[in-house]
Design a protein around this motif. Structure first.
Motif, PDB file in Angstrom:
ATOM      1  N   LYS A 111      70.684 127.782  83.544  1.00  2.00           N
ATOM      2  CA  LYS A 111      70.464 128.018  82.105  1.00  2.00           C
ATOM      3  C   LYS A 111      70.111 126.724  81.379  1.00  2.00           C
ATOM      4  CE  LYS A 111      74.160 130.062  80.637  1.00  2.00           C
ATOM      5  NZ  LYS A 111      75.074 130.723  79.675  1.00  2.00           N
ATOM      6  N   LEU A 112      70.826 125.658  81.708  1.00  2.00           N
ATOM      7  CA  LEU A 112      70.558 124.373  81.053  1.00  2.00           C
ATOM      8  C   LEU A 112      69.161 123.874  81.400  1.00  2.00           C
ATOM      9  CD1 LEU A 112      71.259 121.843  79.465  1.00  2.00           C
ATOM     10  CD2 LEU A 112      72.581 121.027  81.447  1.00  2.00           C
ATOM     11  N   LEU A 113      68.794 123.948  82.677  1.00  2.00           N
ATOM     12  CA  LEU A 113      67.475 123.466  83.086  1.00  2.00           C
ATOM     13  C   LEU A 113      66.357 124.336  82.533  1.00  2.00           C
ATOM     14  CD1 LEU A 113      68.265 122.399  86.769  1.00  2.00           C
ATOM     15  CD2 LEU A 113      67.568 120.895  84.892  1.00  2.00           C
ATOM     16  N   GLU A 114      66.590 125.631  82.416  1.00  2.00           N
ATOM     17  CA  GLU A 114      65.579 126.512  81.814  1.00  2.00           C
ATOM     18  C   GLU A 114      65.273 126.075  80.385  1.00  2.00           C
ATOM     19  OE1 GLU A 114      67.062 130.469  82.090  1.00  2.00           O
ATOM     20  OE2 GLU A 114      66.138 130.861  84.045  1.00  2.00           O
ATOM     21  N   ARG A 115      66.315 125.747  79.642  1.00  2.00           N
ATOM     22  CA  ARG A 115      66.129 125.291  78.257  1.00  2.00           C
ATOM     23  C   ARG A 115      65.367 123.969  78.220  1.00  2.00           C
ATOM     24  NH1 ARG A 115      69.391 122.140  75.002  1.00  2.00           N
ATOM     25  NH2 ARG A 115      71.228 122.337  76.344  1.00  2.00           N
ATOM     26  N   LEU A 116      65.702 123.062  79.129  1.00  2.00           N
ATOM     27  CA  LEU A 116      65.044 121.753  79.140  1.00  2.00           C
ATOM     28  C   LEU A 116      63.601 121.844  79.631  1.00  2.00           C
ATOM     29  CD1 LEU A 116      67.974 119.537  80.537  1.00  2.00           C
ATOM     30  CD2 LEU A 116      67.218 119.767  78.156  1.00  2.00           C
ATOM     31  N   CYS A 117      63.288 122.870  80.432  1.00  2.00           N
ATOM     32  CA  CYS A 117      61.919 123.044  80.939  1.00  2.00           C
ATOM     33  C   CYS A 117      60.993 123.666  79.909  1.00  2.00           C
ATOM     34  CB  CYS A 117      61.931 123.917  82.203  1.00  2.00           C
ATOM     35  SG  CYS A 117      62.579 123.109  83.679  1.00  2.00           S
ATOM     36  N   GLU A 118      61.544 124.293  78.880  1.00  2.00           N
ATOM     37  CA  GLU A 118      60.754 125.047  77.908  1.00  2.00           C
ATOM     38  C   GLU A 118      59.568 124.244  77.341  1.00  2.00           C
ATOM     39  OE1 GLU A 118      59.849 128.590  76.148  1.00  2.00           O
ATOM     40  OE2 GLU A 118      61.548 128.233  77.497  1.00  2.00           O
ATOM     41  N   PRO A 119      59.761 122.968  76.924  1.00  2.00           N
ATOM     42  CA  PRO A 119      58.624 122.212  76.359  1.00  2.00           C
ATOM     43  C   PRO A 119      57.552 121.861  77.392  1.00  2.00           C
ATOM     44  CG  PRO A 119      60.747 121.247  75.717  1.00  2.00           C
ATOM     45  CD  PRO A 119      61.026 122.212  76.798  1.00  2.00           C
ATOM     46  N   TYR A 120      57.815 122.119  78.679  1.00  2.00           N
ATOM     47  CA  TYR A 120      56.882 121.704  79.730  1.00  2.00           C
ATOM     48  C   TYR A 120      56.166 122.900  80.364  1.00  2.00           C
ATOM     49  CZ  TYR A 120      59.289 117.248  79.287  1.00  2.00           C
ATOM     50  OH  TYR A 120      59.821 116.070  78.786  1.00  2.00           O
ATOM     51  N   LYS A 121      56.146 124.021  79.649  1.00  2.00           N
ATOM     52  CA  LYS A 121      55.502 125.217  80.191  1.00  2.00           C
ATOM     53  C   LYS A 121      54.018 124.989  80.444  1.00  2.00           C
ATOM     54  CE  LYS A 121      58.207 129.261  78.873  1.00  2.00           C
ATOM     55  NZ  LYS A 121      58.249 130.485  78.040  1.00  2.00           N
ATOM     56  N   ALA A 122      53.387 124.200  79.577  1.00  2.00           N
ATOM     57  CA  ALA A 122      51.959 123.940  79.738  1.00  2.00           C
ATOM     58  C   ALA A 122      51.666 123.211  81.041  1.00  2.00           C
ATOM     59  CB  ALA A 122      51.435 123.124  78.552  1.00  2.00           C
ATOM     60  N   GLN A 123      52.640 122.463  81.534  1.00  2.00           N
ATOM     61  CA  GLN A 123      52.484 121.753  82.806  1.00  2.00           C
ATOM     62  C   GLN A 123      52.936 122.609  83.993  1.00  2.00           C
ATOM     63  OE1 GLN A 123      54.194 117.754  82.655  1.00  2.00           O
ATOM     64  NE2 GLN A 123      53.917 117.716  80.429  1.00  2.00           N
ATOM     65  N   ARG A 124      53.283 123.876  83.694  1.00  2.00           N
ATOM     66  CA  ARG A 124      53.729 124.829  84.714  1.00  2.00           C
ATOM     67  C   ARG A 124      54.983 124.352  85.447  1.00  2.00           C
ATOM     68  NH1 ARG A 124      48.242 127.414  87.476  1.00  2.00           N
ATOM     69  NH2 ARG A 124      47.353 128.223  85.531  1.00  2.00           N
ATOM     70  N   ILE A 125      55.843 123.693  84.711  1.00  2.00           N
ATOM     71  CA  ILE A 125      57.121 123.259  85.270  1.00  2.00           C
ATOM     72  C   ILE A 125      58.165 124.321  84.946  1.00  2.00           C
ATOM     73  CG2 ILE A 125      58.972 121.559  85.120  1.00  2.00           C
ATOM     74  CD1 ILE A 125      56.904 119.424  84.627  1.00  2.00           C
ATOM     75  N   SER A 126      58.842 124.809  85.976  1.00  2.00           N
ATOM     76  CA  SER A 126      59.901 125.802  85.785  1.00  2.00           C
ATOM     77  C   SER A 126      61.194 125.283  86.408  1.00  2.00           C
ATOM     78  CB  SER A 126      59.514 127.129  86.449  1.00  2.00           C
ATOM     79  OG  SER A 126      59.613 127.022  87.856  1.00  2.00           O
ATOM     80  N   VAL A 127      62.247 126.042  86.219  1.00  2.00           N
ATOM     81  CA  VAL A 127      63.550 125.646  86.759  1.00  2.00           C
ATOM     82  C   VAL A 127      63.495 125.520  88.288  1.00  2.00           C
ATOM     83  CG1 VAL A 127      64.399 128.025  86.939  1.00  2.00           C
ATOM     84  CG2 VAL A 127      66.024 126.147  86.652  1.00  2.00           C
TER      85      VAL A 127
END
Length: 597
Positions: A120-136
């Protein structure tokens, strides 16, 4: 002195157990490794010269620790001076809890977060990096001695991942939390920074045994070696495993060469082998030996070594026809070949391949039951108080379970005392009696546990919500479990939340086992049926050592079988960009006279 009857052990096992020094033991599949380890622990316990010394045994899983502990007690050996558990449990109990006050990130206290909280924590931190296709799923890492290593093989994502993990570690420190990887990293930092810790532990531990060494990480080797080295040969060791079964390299595990561990620990180790396979037929052994990476010796030695095994490979069945083929193979083995249902295992590389298939198998074969480690419906957090209590809540009082449940009760009392609760009026036996007397009628698994926990603490006269650690653990256990159930139901396992499924978690298997290849490691079955053996799955598409690790995966799954082995690389399974998966290269290239079925 612990002794055994003639015929209990073969010469190789006896030589390893009686060796007076340090042993580095390479054990082929089915060689009686667990028996040798059990007898070695019992042997060393019987030779302790002080009641202040311990024998330590480090296992890969808590289930393995329970099994070995019970085997030792069944041998009539006093296990009060045995500590056995995983490396994470070891680091928590012997390093972080007693010495964490000396570490900047731990000195204010800490709590271990479970995988759901981490996600859950990493999902929240990954949110701003969706354009780079970074997921948990890109955020996995493990620690080496000087910092963490990213598991993601896509270099383009590394800059973003480093930024995410910097925030992640900062938040954990602020919240006084640690995850599983930080358990190891902080333990190593403490033991490396304060040599007195290793010296004290080396005086307490007369013997350290390590099981499944091939799945051990560099940082884990260093923690153990630092203690051994500090003991200046006073603490001895017994290292056992099989380098051909090293299937956790993407998580940092690797089979350390014998000479390297000698150098690291500063002591000589005698390299010995267990070469006799008492599990599989000659034909099965001849097959999985094709996938050896390391030149170990395997000799057929089972009573059924001449069994006329069926070994098949099918790369013609389609994904849509896979269910029919699995049903056919199960019925062939059970109804024609006489294999018992609980001796059949269905494997796939990942749980995502299994959840929906398990549901369809249950529907098509209602006369059979299905079990599996991947079907655990609640959070398995080894340090969570409520997970520990669930083990008692979900098992029945019986002579066969008494010793195990009594040990669990002892662990719970220690945790209650550590939380600041007066347990002087509660004994292990009285706690078990209270648990056994509870009558909970809830049929939903989580509702059952919630009611069980509340009722027990009312009877004990304890308000656990007044104790921060227990309250935090309670919230984490139920939120993580609900999320896991929701995900498994979404994947097709609608039955996952009922109490019957919950109870299966801690029971011996009674039905057909459904598991991932990683999850079944250490188990054995008369028949193994494996599907989704496809390039990009075995090996995983992100595996940088793909072809070598594919061989090890095939070695592991093949060596689980005693009698029959069925391998499937189905057609018409497509990846995210519409490209069809092809059979695992190492499997397709293996020249073997498969049996037509």
């Amino acid at each position: 002195m612990f002794t055994w009857k003639e015929g209990d052990l073969n010469l190789e096992q006896e030589t390893a157990i009686k060796h007076p020094g340090n042993v580095f033991l390479i054990a082929c599949p089915g060689s009686g490794k667990t028996r040798a380890l059990t007898y070695k622990i019992a042997y060393e316990l019987s030779q302790l010269e002080s009641d202040k010394q311990f024998v330590v045994a480090i296992t890969y899983t808590n289930r393995a620790a329970d099994e070995i502990h019970e085997r030792i007690e069944s041998l009539g050996v006093d296990s009060s001076q045995l500590w056995i558990g995983t490396i994470h449990s070891f680091c928590l109990e012997w390093i972080l809890k007693p010495y964490g006050i000396y570490h900047q990130a731990l000195h204010r206290g800490f709590r271990v977060i479970d995988s759901h909280e981490r996600e859950k924590l990493l999902e929240r931190l990954c949110e701003p990096y969706k354009a780079q296709r970074i997921s948990v799923w890109d955020c996995d890492f493990y620690f080496k001695l000087d910092g963490y290593v990213l598991s993601c093989s896509d270099q383009r994502k590394h800059e973003g991942l480093h930024k995410i993990l910097k925030q992640y570690f900062t938040i954990l420190v602020e919240n006084r939390q640690i995850d599983f990887e930080l358990i190891l990293f902080y333990a190593f930092q403490l033991i490396a920074t304060y040599p007195s810790i290793a010296r004290i532990l080396s005086q307490i531990f007369a013997f350290i045994l390590v099981d499944e060494y091939q799945d051990t990480k560099e940082i884990q080797y260093n923690i153990i070696a630092t203690i051994l080295k500090a003991g200046a040969a006073a603490t001895k060791t017994f290292i056992v495993g099989d380098p051909n079964q090293a299937i956790y390299q993407s998580l940092g595990g690797y089979p350390i060469p014998h000479a390297d561990f000698e150098t690291m620990a500063g002591m000589p180790l005698e390299q010995l082998e267990l070469t006799k396979n008492y599990r599989s037929s000659e034909k099965i052994i001849a097959y999985f030996a094709n996938y050896k990476v390391h030149a170990t010796t395997i000799k057929p030695a089972s009573d059924g070594k001449a069994y006329p095994s069926l070994i098949s490979f099918d790369d013609s069945v389609t994904k849509d026809g896979l269910l029919d083929e699995l049903v056919r193979l199960i019925r062939l083995n059970v109804e024609t070949l006489g294999v018992l249902p609980h001796e059949v295992c269905v494997l796939a590389p990942q749980w995502v391949h299994l959840a929906g298939m398990t549901r369809r198998l249950v529907e098509r074969m209602p006369e059979y039951s299905f079990d599996g480690p991947g079907m655990v419906p609640f959070a398995r957090d080894m340090d969570n108080f409520w997970y520990k209590l669930s083990k008692i809540a979900l098992t029945q009082a019986s002579p066969g379970m008494y010793v195990r449940r009594l040990r669990w009760a002892g662990e719970l009392l220690k945790d209650l005392a550590a939380a600041g609760i007066d347990t002087s009026s509660i004994t292990k036996k009285s706690l078990l009696r209270q648990c056994n007397a509870l009558e909970i009628t809830e049929q939903d698994g989580l509702a059952y546990l919630y009611a069980f926990f509340d009722s027990l603490f009312v009877h004990l006269g304890i308000d656990f919500r007044q104790h921060a650690v227990l309250e935090e653990h309670h919230t984490a256990f139920f939120s993580s479990s609900q999320a896991r159930i929701d995900r498994l139901k979404k994947e097709g396992a609608e039955f996952i939340g009922d109490i019957a499924t919950f109870r299966k978690v801690f029971h011996s298997r009674t039905g057909i086992t459904v598991s991932t290849i990683h999850g079944v490691k250490g188990a054995e079955f008369d028949t193994v049926i494996a599907y989704a053996l496809l390039e990009g799955m075995v090996p995983h598409f992100s595996d940088v050592n793909g072809q070598e690790n594919a061989k090890k995966m095939l070695y592991v799954l093949g060596s689980r079988a005693r009698k029959n082995l069925h391998l499937i690389s189905e057609q018409q399974r497509f990846n995210g960009i519409g490209r069809e998966y092809q059979p695992t290269q190492q499997l397709a290239d293996c020249l073997f006279a498969y049996d037509p079925l």
